[in-house]
Design a protein around this motif. Structure first.
Motif, short mmCIF file in Angstrom:
data_model
loop_
_atom_site.label_atom_id
_atom_site.label_comp_id
_atom_site.label_asym_id
_atom_site.label_seq_id
_atom_site.Cartn_x
_atom_site.Cartn_y
_atom_site.Cartn_z
N ASP A 105 0.82 -1.21 0.00
CA ASP A 105 0.00 0.00 0.00
C ASP A 105 0.86 1.26 0.00
O ASP A 105 0.60 2.22 -0.74
N LEU A 106 1.91 1.27 0.84
CA LEU A 106 2.81 2.42 0.88
C LEU A 106 3.55 2.58 -0.44
O LEU A 106 3.69 3.69 -0.96
N HIS A 107 4.00 1.47 -0.98
CA HIS A 107 4.76 1.48 -2.22
C HIS A 107 3.94 2.12 -3.35
O HIS A 107 4.42 3.04 -4.05
N GLU A 108 2.74 1.64 -3.55
CA GLU A 108 1.91 2.15 -4.65
C GLU A 108 1.53 3.61 -4.43
O GLU A 108 1.50 4.41 -5.38
N THR A 109 1.25 3.97 -3.20
CA THR A 109 0.88 5.36 -2.90
C THR A 109 2.01 6.31 -3.26
O THR A 109 1.80 7.34 -3.93
N LEU A 110 3.24 6.00 -2.82
CA LEU A 110 4.36 6.91 -3.05
C LEU A 110 4.83 6.90 -4.51
O LEU A 110 5.19 7.95 -5.06
N LEU A 111 4.82 5.72 -5.12
CA LEU A 111 5.22 5.65 -6.52
C LEU A 111 4.23 6.43 -7.40
O LEU A 111 4.64 7.22 -8.28
N ASN A 112 2.95 6.24 -7.14
CA ASN A 112 1.94 6.97 -7.91
C ASN A 112 2.00 8.47 -7.65
O ASN A 112 1.82 9.29 -8.57
N TYR A 113 2.25 8.83 -6.41
CA TYR A 113 2.35 10.26 -6.09
C TYR A 113 3.48 10.91 -6.88
O TYR A 113 3.32 11.99 -7.46
N GLY A 114 4.65 10.26 -6.89
CA GLY A 114 5.79 10.80 -7.63
C GLY A 114 5.49 10.93 -9.12
O GLY A 114 5.84 11.94 -9.75
N HIS A 115 4.85 9.93 -9.69
CA HIS A 115 4.54 9.95 -11.12
C HIS A 115 3.47 11.00 -11.45
O HIS A 115 3.62 11.78 -12.40
N GLU A 116 2.42 11.02 -10.65
CA GLU A 116 1.25 11.83 -11.01
C GLU A 116 1.32 13.26 -10.49
O GLU A 116 0.89 14.19 -11.18
N GLN A 117 1.84 13.45 -9.29
CA GLN A 117 1.86 14.78 -8.70
C GLN A 117 3.16 15.54 -8.93
O GLN A 117 3.15 16.77 -8.97
N GLU A 118 4.27 14.82 -9.08
CA GLU A 118 5.56 15.48 -9.25
C GLU A 118 6.18 15.21 -10.62
O GLU A 118 7.31 15.62 -10.89
N ASN A 119 5.45 14.50 -11.46
CA ASN A 119 5.87 14.25 -12.85
C ASN A 119 7.23 13.57 -12.93
O ASN A 119 8.04 13.84 -13.83
N ARG A 120 7.50 12.66 -12.01
CA ARG A 120 8.77 11.93 -12.01
C ARG A 120 8.65 10.68 -12.89
O ARG A 120 7.56 10.11 -13.03
#
Length: 301
Positions: free
Chosen positions: A85-100
């Motif tokens: 759960d933590l992994h998907e949340t942070l990975l998605n946040y970086g991709h979607e919110q910070e355009n990483r």
């Protein structure tokens, strides 16, 4: 939470009053970095220890280029074992919110600038804990020019990395597996490397003897005191070879006769030329006070 958050970085490093990168990371000058490349671990360690910074050194590493000293500004990352759960949340946040783009380790390396060093707590994971291989090490080389990485974990493609001459990598072990089952929970945050603590913007001094993390607000003090120790050692070696003083006299607190001998040498000898930007007013004042408190022990042999 945000990755590489300027407000957090500035809050973590309030004692630094100098220039900063756009993300808030302290930017110690290139002049200080260059001078630090010429000192030793012990010379860098002493001033920090005396200031109460007793958890800044770690020596238990393997080194890609064991004959090279590496100095640069820290870009830190903290990894933990994968929890879905933590992994998907942070990975998605970086991709979607910070355009990483890509995986967590690529985010860090994509942020590097000249003279940066990656400092990663991979919780000592080696199997599937290989933070860099040949490709990412090449990217580090291109971005930092003369930087590298300090990894409390693994690497892969050692033979390829060894062919990259302008960087160095300090690591715990190697494995052919790729990085997997890990999550980055912090970028440019406080990082533990073995028994040492590293903050973003710390100056990383890495040599065959180990790695020291120098707080940016103490970088200039550290290099000045290290250079003073170094040039006093040069003078001491000369006088010991000449039989002028005993080791006890060289190692004890210097009083005025010995200081005067040193200053005469410092002003005229070619070996002292690289150090003549240093001043000795404080040391002479302390020696003068010591002289007032008792007879000099600096008697010639």
């Amino acid at each position: 939470m945000k990755f590489d958050n300027p407000e957090d970085i500035i809050q973590l490093t309030p004692l630094w009053q100098g220039e900063r990168f756009p993300n808030g990371r302290p930017k110690v000058s290139e002049n200080i970095l260059e001078r630090l490349r010429k000192i030793t671990v012990e010379e860098a360690w002493g001033p920090l220890w005396n200031k109460g910074y007793t958890y800044q050194f770690e020596g238990d590493f393997k080194i890609v280029h064991p004959d090279k000293v590496m100095v640069g500004r820290a870009v830190t990352a903290v990894m933990v074992p994968k929890r879905p759960d933590l992994h998907e949340t942070l990975l998605n946040y970086g991709h979607e919110q910070e355009n990483r783009k890509g995986f967590f380790n690529q985010w860090v390396i994509d942020s590097l600038q000249e003279d940066d060093l990656v400092v990663v707590d991979m919780f000592d994971k080696i199997f599937q804990g290989t933070y860099v291989g040949g490709n990412l090490s090449t990217a580090i080389s291109t971005r930092t020019k003369r930087g590298g990485a300090v990894i409390w974990g693994g690497i892969r493609d050692n033979q390829q990395i060894a062919e990259i001459e302008n960087i160095n990598v300090f690591y715990r072990g190697s494995d052919p597996t790729g990085i997997a089952d890990v999550t980055m929970v912090g970028m440019n945050v406080p990082t533990r490397i073995g028994r040492a603590v590293c903050l973003p913007g710390d100056i990383v001094y890495a040599s065959p003897a180990g790695v020291i993390f120098i707080p940016p607000h103490l970088a200039e003090l550290t290099v000045v005191q290290a250079e003073k120790s170094q040039v006093r050692d040069v003078f001491g070696f000369v006088r010991l070879k000449e039989g002028v003083y005993s080791t006890a006299q060289i190692d004890a607190g210097w009083k005025m006769p010995l200081w005067q001998d040193f200053l005469d040498w410092f002003k005229s000898d070619e070996e002292a030329a690289p150090y003549r930007h240093l001043t000795w007013d404080q040391e002479l004042e302390e020696a003068s006070k010591l002289e007032e408190n008792g007879p000099s022990s600096d008697v010639r042999l």
